[in-house]
Design a protein around this motif. Structure first.
Motif: not given
Ligand code: NAD
Length: 437
Positions: A239-247, A387-396, A404-412
Motif C-alpha cells: 500500500x502507498x500513501x502521501x504526500x506532504x503531511x498536512x500540518x 486515497x482514504x488516507x488523503x486526510x493526512x496529506x497536503x498533496x494527496x 485529489x480531494x482536499x476538503x478535510x471533512x470530505x477526507x475524514x
C-alpha cells in the motif's frame, strides 16, 4: 449488511522504518515511547483517540477506531531508520529541540539504542545539507540492495512480523516524472545507469516496495508517485500513501476554506506567510526545495474552491505562499494568513489568522496514524494508492484522471467510511430520512 473484508490480525511486532531521524521522526518515536509508559497522551492521533459512529444515530454505537479495526498496539512497535548524521535518536531529538529534555530523559535509554544506519544521500537533491553517515555503492541499484539488506537485518534482529516505511527525510528539489519513471524496466535500468532522474528518496521507496512493505511519503518531493513504483506496488502488494503531511498553515487552510465555500463567500486573495527556524526551514530556504513545497501548498485552494464551477467567487483568486527561514523560532512556526473575502452585493471583508504552532507536534501523530493504517491496509489486502488516507496529506496521491480531494471533512468521511467498509458496516451518507418516516 455488506460483507466484511478479511483482515489478518495484528499479531506480533511491527517495525516502523523512518528515513531521516530529524524533528518529525524523533518527535514521533520519543512520543510513542513516552505515551507507552503513561507519561503523556496521544493527542492528535485518530488511531489512539478517535471514534467511529456505526449504524444509526439512535443506536448509540461510537466505539474507538482501535476497537473496530485490528491495529498494532503501541507496545508492539519497533523503530529503526537512516540518517546522514550519526547521532542516535536521543541526540537527534535534543538537536531538534521539540520535546523538552525532562521528558526525553525519561525515555533516554530506549532512544539511545536507535542509531541511524548509513543513508543513501546525494547533495544534488538537497542542496543545503551534507553529513558523514552515507553509503557508498557501485550504482543506485547497488544502494537499493544495501537498503534492502538493512531492512532484512532489522527484521531478523528484532523478530519483526511486519514493516512499514515512512520517508521523513528533507524535502528534495522539485522534479517532474520523466520516461525513466514510466515503467519498472525503465526505472530499474535508470538505477543501474545512475540516472539523475532518481533521487535518494526513490531508492528507499523502491527498496521498501520491492519487499512488499507499505510506503508513505511525509514530504512533498516526487518518490513513489510515479507509474514504475505504483506498478511495482501492485505486483508486491504494497500500500502507498502521501504526500506532504498536512500540518500547520495548510491544515488550517483546509479547515477554513471549505467553510467559506459552503457559505458561497467569495475570496479574492489569500496571502500566507510563515517563519520557521528548524532544519526543515533551512532546507526550504533553498529555492529548489522551496519550489517542491510551494507547489504542494498552493494546490489546495484550487481544488477546494472549484473556480471552474464558481468563476465569480473564486475565478480571480490571488494565492501567495511564503516560508521564511528564521532560526530563533526553531520548530515553533508562526503562520499568518490574510484572507480577502467578498460577501453579499460584493462587499469586501477580511479574515486574519495567526497560528503559533509546533510543526513536529502536529506531524508526529500523523506519522503514527499513517504507519498503523498502512499496516492495516496491507493486512486487509489493499495495495497501491490508499486515497482514504488523503486526510493526512497536503498533496494527496490519487489515481490518474482523478482530482485529489482536499476538503478535510470530505477526507475524514472517506477515511471513516473506509473503516466501516472494511468491517462490513453500513456506510454513513447523512441522508437521515429514516428518522422522520
Ligand atoms: N514538521 C511538519 O509539520 C512537516 C509537515 C509536512 C512535511 N514535512 C516534511 O517532513 C520532512 C521531515 O521534516 P523535519 O522537520 O523532521 O526535518 P528535519 O530537517 O528535522 O529532518 C530531516 C532529516 O532527514 C535527514 N535526511 C535528509 N536526506 C536524507 C536521506 N537521503 N537519507 C536519510 N536521511 C536523510 C536529515 O539529515 C534530517 O535529519 C521534511 O521533508 C518536511 O518538509 C514536515
Amino acid at each position: 449488511m455488506p460483507t466484511p473484508v478479511d483482515i489478518a490480525p495484528a499479531h506480533g511486532k511491527l517495525g516502523i522504518l523512518l528515513v531521516g531521524l530529524g524533528a518529525v521522526s524523533t518527535t514521533t518515536i520519543a512520543g510513542v515511547l513516552a505515551i507507552r509508559k503513561g507519561y503523556a497522551k496521544p493527542i492528535g492521533s485518530l488511531t489512539q483517540m478517535g471514534t467511529v459512529r456505526l449504524g444509526k444515530r439512535t443506536e448509540g454505537r461510537s466505539p474507538k477506531i482501535s476497537d473496530v479495526v485490528p491495529l498494532s498496539d503501541l507496545d508492539d512497535l519497533v523503530f529503526g531508520g537512516w540518517d546522514i548524521f550519526e547521532d542516535d535518536c536521543y541526540a537527534a531529538a535534543r538537536t531538534a529541540g521539540v520535546i523538552e529534555p525532562s521528558l526525553l530523559d525519561r525515555v533516554r535509554p530506549e532512544l539511545e539504542k536507535i542509531r541511524p544506519w548509513p543513508a543513501v544521500f546525494d547533495q544534488r537533491y538537497v542542496k543545503r545539507l551534507d553529513g558523514p553517515n552515507v553509503k557508498k555503492g557501485k550504482n543506485k541499484r547497488d544502494l537499493a540492495e544495501q537498503v534492502i539488506a538493512d531492512i532484512r537485518k532489522f527484521k531478523t534482529d528484532h523478530k519483526l512480523d511486519r514493516l512499514v516505511m515512512v520517508w521523513c527525510g528533507s524535502t528534495e528539489i522539485f522534479m517532474t516524472p520523466t520516461p525513466a519513471h514510466a515503467t519498472l524496466d525503465s526505472f530499474e535500468r535508470a538505477l543501474e545507469e545512475n540516472d539523475l532522474a532518481i533521487p535518494s528518496s526513490m531508492i528507499y521507496a523502491y527498496a521498501a516496495i520491492r519487499e512488499g512493505i507499505p510506503y508513505a511519503n511525509a514530504a512533498p518531493n516526487l518518490t513513489a508517485d510515479i507509474p514504475a513504483l505504483v506498478d511495482l506496488a501492485a505486483r508486491t502488494g504494497s500500500p502507498l500513501a502521501g504526500k506532504d503531511l498536512k500540518t500547520g498553515q495548510t491544515l488550517i487552510k483546509t479547515i477554513v476554506a471549505p467553510g467559506l465555500k459552503a457559505r458561497l463567500l467569495g475570496v479574492d486573495g489569500w496571502y500566507s506567510t510563515n517563519i520557521l527556524g528548524n532544519r526543515d526551514g533551512e532546507v526550504l530556504d533553498d529555492p529548489e526545495s522551496f519550489k517542491t513545497k510551494e507547489e504542494s501548498k498552493k494546490s489546495v485552494l484550487d481544488y477546494i474552491f472549484q473556480p471552474q464551477l464558481y468563476p465569480e467567487l473564486y475565478g480571480n483568486l490571488c494565492h501567495v505562499v511564503r516560508i521564511n527561514y528564521y532560526p530563533p523560532r526553531g520548530d515553533n512556526k508562526e503562520g499568518w494568513d490574510n484572507i480577502d473575502l467578498v460577501g453579499w452585493l460584493g462587499y469586501p471583508m477580511q479574515l486574519k489568522i495567526n497560528f503559533l504552532c509546533r510543526d513536529s507536534i502536529l506531524a508526529a501523530p500523523i506519522v503514527l496514524d499513517v504507519a498503523l493504517f498502512l499496516d492495516l491496509a496491507k493486512r486487509a489486502g489493499m495495495h497501491g494508492i490508499q486515497e482514504w488516507l488523503s486526510f493526512y496529506f497536503k498533496s494527496p496521491v490519487h489515481a490518474p484522471g482523478l482530482y485529489p480531494e482536499h476538503d478535510l471533512f470530505i477526507q475524514l468521511m472517506k477515511l471513516k467510511n473506509t473503516l466501516r467498509y472494511l468491517k462490513g458496516e453500513e456506510l454513513i451518507t447523512h441522508l437521515g430520512r429514516e428518522y422522520y418516516d
